[in-house]
Design an enzyme around this catalytic site. Structure first.
Site, PDB file in Angstrom:
ATOM      1  N   GLU A 116       1.186  -0.811  -0.049  1.00  0.00           N
ATOM      2  CA  GLU A 116      -0.147  -0.337  -0.147  1.00  0.00           C
ATOM      3  C   GLU A 116       1.191   1.271   0.009  1.00  0.00           C
ATOM      4  O   GLU A 116       2.135   0.923   0.269  1.00  0.00           O
ATOM      5  CB  GLU A 116      -0.952  -0.128   1.595  1.00  0.00           C
ATOM      6  N   GLU A 145      -1.350 -10.427  -5.956  1.00  0.00           N
ATOM      7  CA  GLU A 145      -2.054 -11.218  -7.193  1.00  0.00           C
ATOM      8  C   GLU A 145      -0.952 -10.958  -8.134  1.00  0.00           C
ATOM      9  O   GLU A 145       0.103 -11.108  -8.812  1.00  0.00           O
ATOM     10  CB  GLU A 145      -2.892 -11.412  -7.126  1.00  0.00           C
ATOM     11  N   CYS A 160      -7.037  -7.820 -10.799  1.00  0.00           N
ATOM     12  CA  CYS A 160      -5.908  -9.204 -10.825  1.00  0.00           C
ATOM     13  C   CYS A 160      -6.330 -10.601 -11.464  1.00  0.00           C
ATOM     14  O   CYS A 160      -6.123 -11.110 -12.181  1.00  0.00           O
ATOM     15  CB  CYS A 160      -5.818  -9.476  -9.141  1.00  0.00           C
TER      16      CYS A 160
HETATM   17  N1  THU Z   1      -5.304  -6.340  -2.140  1.00  0.00           N
HETATM   18  C1  THU Z   1      -5.327  -7.823  -2.961  1.00  0.00           C
HETATM   19  O1  THU Z   1      -4.253  -7.403  -2.549  1.00  0.00           O
HETATM   20  N2  THU Z   1      -5.179  -8.429  -3.572  1.00  0.00           N
HETATM   21  C2  THU Z   1      -6.902  -8.687  -4.218  1.00  0.00           C
HETATM   22  O2  THU Z   1      -7.474  -8.269  -4.554  1.00  0.00           O
HETATM   23  C3  THU Z   1      -8.169  -7.868  -3.095  1.00  0.00           C
HETATM   24  C4  THU Z   1      -7.224  -6.629  -2.609  1.00  0.00           C
HETATM   25  C5  THU Z   1      -5.619  -5.433  -1.233  1.00  0.00           C
HETATM   26  C6  THU Z   1      -5.431  -4.061  -1.396  1.00  0.00           C
HETATM   27  C7  THU Z   1      -5.417  -3.950  -0.481  1.00  0.00           C
HETATM   28  O3  THU Z   1      -3.921  -2.997   0.091  1.00  0.00           O
HETATM   29  C8  THU Z   1      -5.630  -4.728   0.160  1.00  0.00           C
HETATM   30  O4  THU Z   1      -5.755  -5.551  -0.921  1.00  0.00           O
HETATM   31  C9  THU Z   1      -7.628  -3.693   0.257  1.00  0.00           C
HETATM   32  O5  THU Z   1      -7.898  -3.347  -0.116  1.00  0.00           O
END
Ligand code: THU
Length: 132
Positions: free
Chosen positions: A45, A56, A88
């Site tokens: 993030e 992913e 993703c």
């Molecule tokens: N997130 C993922 O890493 N993969 C996904 O398929 C859904 C969401 C992450 C993005 C963000 O850092 C957190 O989860 C909340 O949305």
């Protein structure tokens, strides 16, 4: 150890590296190549929220930038068994329309599905007239 369990273990381990101070939602992924290599990814993030990257896609971009393009399965680990986001799914679809997708929670409770089920009637490279 079977492949599903191995991928889940890698996804859970990758999840420990997640950088998710804003959402608190840690995600790990483990992407399996056709010749048996595993690329891990976690979400990363940013204080500028729109720049957050999913686990992913981190795994896909790591693998492709290492020269890989042939993938057979991915495991995705979250606290509560959340499903991969639409972005993703589309990025995975570029390289692996027949991908197996294992979705696990933090305790290892999982389900096995396919990218085709998660992203039906999808758009891909073959729809572009002059793609490689
Ligand atoms: N997130 C993922 O890493 N993969 C996904 O398929 C859904 C969401 C992450 C993005 C963000 O850092 C957190 O989860 C909340 O949305």
């Amino acid at each position: 150890m079977n492949t599903t369990k191995t991928l889940i273990d890698h996804a859970l381990s990758a999840r420990e590296k997640a950088y998710a101070p804003y959402s608190g939602y840690k995600v790990g992924a483990a992407l399996l190549t056709a010749d048996g290599k595993i690329y891990e990814g976690c979400n990363v993030e940013n204080a500028a929220y729109g720049l957050c990257m999913c686990a992913e896609r981190t795994a896909v971009f790591k693998a492709v930038s290492a020269g890989e393009r042939d993938f057979t399965a991915i495991a995705v680990a979250t606290e509560n068994g959340g499903s991969p986001c639409g972005s993703c799914r589309q990025v995975l679809r570029e390289f692996a329309p027949d991908l197996t997708v294992i979705i696990t929670d933090a305790a290892g409770e999982h389900r096995v599905t396919t990218l085709a089920a998660l992203l039906p009637d999808s758009f891909g490279p073959e729809h572009l007239p002059d793609s490689e």
